[in-house]
Design an enzyme around this catalytic site. Sequence first.
Site, PDB file in Angstrom:
ATOM      1  N   GLU A 167      51.307  32.810  47.343  1.00  0.00           N
ATOM      2  CA  GLU A 167      52.074  33.995  47.784  1.00  0.00           C
ATOM      3  C   GLU A 167      52.771  33.781  49.125  1.00  0.00           C
ATOM      4  O   GLU A 167      52.690  34.615  50.038  1.00  0.00           O
ATOM      5  CB  GLU A 167      51.140  35.207  47.818  1.00  0.00           C
ATOM      6  CG  GLU A 167      50.512  35.502  46.465  1.00  0.00           C
ATOM      7  CD  GLU A 167      49.468  36.613  46.488  1.00  0.00           C
ATOM      8  OE1 GLU A 167      49.316  37.282  47.530  1.00  0.00           O
ATOM      9  OE2 GLU A 167      48.805  36.815  45.456  1.00  0.00           O
ATOM     10  N   GLU A 169      46.776  34.501  36.656  1.00  0.00           N
ATOM     11  CA  GLU A 169      45.973  35.696  36.984  1.00  0.00           C
ATOM     12  C   GLU A 169      46.309  36.875  36.060  1.00  0.00           C
ATOM     13  O   GLU A 169      46.405  38.009  36.461  1.00  0.00           O
ATOM     14  CB  GLU A 169      46.187  36.096  38.453  1.00  0.00           C
ATOM     15  CG  GLU A 169      45.877  35.006  39.437  1.00  0.00           C
ATOM     16  CD  GLU A 169      46.068  35.419  40.875  1.00  0.00           C
ATOM     17  OE1 GLU A 169      46.146  36.634  41.140  1.00  0.00           O
ATOM     18  OE2 GLU A 169      46.158  34.538  41.754  1.00  0.00           O
TER      19      GLU A 169
HETATM   20  O1  G3I Z   1      30.750  38.953  47.252  1.00  0.00           O
HETATM   21  C1  G3I Z   1      31.036  38.809  48.648  1.00  0.00           C
HETATM   22  C2  G3I Z   1      29.828  39.175  49.465  1.00  0.00           C
HETATM   23  O2  G3I Z   1      28.752  38.277  49.190  1.00  0.00           O
HETATM   24  C3  G3I Z   1      30.202  39.107  50.925  1.00  0.00           C
HETATM   25  O3  G3I Z   1      29.123  39.497  51.713  1.00  0.00           O
HETATM   26  C4  G3I Z   1      31.408  39.983  51.193  1.00  0.00           C
HETATM   27  C5  G3I Z   1      31.831  39.841  52.651  1.00  0.00           C
HETATM   28  O4  G3I Z   1      33.131  40.353  52.787  1.00  0.00           O
HETATM   29  O5  G3I Z   1      32.514  39.576  50.375  1.00  0.00           O
HETATM   30  C6  G3I Z   1      32.226  39.656  49.007  1.00  0.00           C
HETATM   31  O6  G3I Z   1      33.319  39.088  48.367  1.00  0.00           O
HETATM   32  C7  G3I Z   1      34.410  39.914  48.048  1.00  0.00           C
HETATM   33  C8  G3I Z   1      35.027  39.225  46.832  1.00  0.00           C
HETATM   34  O7  G3I Z   1      36.264  39.823  46.465  1.00  0.00           O
HETATM   35  C9  G3I Z   1      34.058  39.301  45.655  1.00  0.00           C
HETATM   36  O8  G3I Z   1      34.645  38.591  44.573  1.00  0.00           O
HETATM   37  C10 G3I Z   1      35.413  39.933  49.212  1.00  0.00           C
HETATM   38  O9  G3I Z   1      34.888  40.715  50.274  1.00  0.00           O
HETATM   39  C11 G3I Z   1      36.721  40.540  48.740  1.00  0.00           C
HETATM   40  O10 G3I Z   1      37.706  40.445  49.767  1.00  0.00           O
HETATM   41  C12 G3I Z   1      37.236  39.747  47.526  1.00  0.00           C
HETATM   42  O11 G3I Z   1      38.429  40.339  47.055  1.00  0.00           O
HETATM   43  C13 G3I Z   1      39.225  39.435  46.231  1.00  0.00           C
HETATM   44  C14 G3I Z   1      40.641  39.381  46.821  1.00  0.00           C
HETATM   45  O12 G3I Z   1      41.481  38.554  45.995  1.00  0.00           O
HETATM   46  C15 G3I Z   1      40.624  38.795  48.232  1.00  0.00           C
HETATM   47  O13 G3I Z   1      40.039  37.500  48.185  1.00  0.00           O
HETATM   48  C16 G3I Z   1      39.286  39.977  44.805  1.00  0.00           C
HETATM   49  O14 G3I Z   1      37.995  39.911  44.207  1.00  0.00           O
HETATM   50  C17 G3I Z   1      40.264  39.159  43.978  1.00  0.00           C
HETATM   51  O15 G3I Z   1      40.440  39.748  42.693  1.00  0.00           O
HETATM   52  C18 G3I Z   1      41.632  39.081  44.663  1.00  0.00           C
HETATM   53  O16 G3I Z   1      42.399  38.187  43.907  1.00  0.00           O
HETATM   54  C19 G3I Z   1      43.773  38.006  44.343  1.00  0.00           C
HETATM   55  C20 G3I Z   1      44.105  36.526  44.227  1.00  0.00           C
HETATM   56  O17 G3I Z   1      43.214  35.756  44.999  1.00  0.00           O
HETATM   57  C21 G3I Z   1      45.557  36.278  44.622  1.00  0.00           C
HETATM   58  N1  G3I Z   1      46.469  37.102  43.804  1.00  0.00           N
HETATM   59  C22 G3I Z   1      46.169  38.542  43.872  1.00  0.00           C
HETATM   60  C23 G3I Z   1      44.727  38.805  43.436  1.00  0.00           C
HETATM   61  C24 G3I Z   1      44.417  40.282  43.438  1.00  0.00           C
HETATM   62  O18 G3I Z   1      44.487  40.783  44.736  1.00  0.00           O
END
Ligand code: G3I
Length: 387
Positions: free
Chosen positions: A177, A296
């Site tokens: 992105e 995705e």
């Molecule tokens: O599970 C952990 C936890 O153990 C930890 O303590 C906590 C601390 O912040 O984080 C938790 O993980 C979360 C993770 O999702 C779980 O899968 C993160 O906080 C959270 O930010 C993360 O969000 C992800 C997001 O990207 C940011 O990385 C979403 O699941 C994921 O679906 C989303 O995916 C993105 C792609 O990478 C890029 N394209 C868009 C897509 C949707 O936004």
Amino acid sequence: MNLLNQRRNRRSFLYLSGLAGLGGLSAVSAAQFCRSSQAQGLTSSAAESRSLRQQAAAKGILYGAAARQINLATDPTLAASYGRECSLLVPEWELKWDAVHPEPQRYDFAKSDWLLSFSQSHSMQFRGHTLVWNQALPVWVGETVTQANAEQVLSDHIATVVGRYAGKMHSWDVVNEAVEPQEGRSDGLRQTPWLALLGVDYIELAFRLAAAADPNALLVYNDDSMSYDMPFNDDKRVAVLKLLERLKAKNVPIHALGLESHLGFENSPDQNFNPQKLRQFLADVASLGLKIMVTELDVTDRELPFELARRDQKVADIYRDYLAAILDEPAVVSIVTWGLSDRVTWLSDYAARLDGAPVRSLPLDIDCQQKPAWTAMVEQFDQAPAR
Ligand code: G3I
């Protein structure tokens, strides 16, 4: 209780009340309604012995899905569904900076190692996501990385992370992105911390570092909003194509474009989906000698009817029409959905329905049962030209 929780509770109340009103269901039995949707015959067909991975493989296409380690490690039904349906696995979070590089001098590969092992034990290929992005950065990056040390920090990260899995990866989303024409730069690049720290050549640098660390992995530029016939998707496609042309002209080791393909956000896919325009873009990318990967794929149902059978069919239609256009392009080598079952999807939070009903965006429902979307995908794999 903060405002968000109030809204969530209200949405759930509305949803359960709506169900209760449907046929005098109590709130509790109404809640169970969505867990036994297949009992009402709402899935398109009895469970089939075929699988998405088999039907895709028959045409030389890899099908897979994103997953979270915590879910595969604690949910045997979900894990079995991935093993049955997927031949490619990508961590939804576990290879991003905030997961794998939580402190300047500390890496944490426990979750990503687990996911690699899961993929290997289920005869899946494994892809990495993502090495350079303006999101999912741990606090220390903003606090300690400067123009003076940024190249060293990035080089160390890519050498360490990519080097650890060298020879075991199908592909890496090297840069994610990085294009955003609406920000007004003449080169269409997004104003990211990496651009500010390293200048426009950060993208080339990232690809060259990744290639040095793993010469065998396919190296991918990944981006969203390129699927529809809308002005900002038009602008995105033009800017991404120009970026790819610049990189190829400099012999940067880039092998594929990743199309994220989060569908349905452009609230009226019927009017805004133009297969001919999408096919032309894919052909233009392929003419650069690049492969194409859908990375995705999912369909938000937040604007769709409440009634399950109608909603499921509309979601399936969107999958069908999109894949029919995509799979016509021989350069398309893989299709990855951003999750496999409605049991775990980022859309539950990011694109929750106003009526509070659980989203139904993926090929399998919350019970990991096949939905019309699954059937639509299988049919499109069956109809696709062989690679
Ligand atoms: O599970 C952990 C936890 O153990 C930890 O303590 C906590 C601390 O912040 O984080 C938790 O993980 C979360 C993770 O999702 C779980 O899968 C993160 O906080 C959270 O930010 C993360 O969000 C992800 C997001 O990207 C940011 O990385 C979403 O699941 C994921 O679906 C989303 O995916 C993105 C792609 O990478 C890029 N394209 C868009 C897509 C949707 O936004």
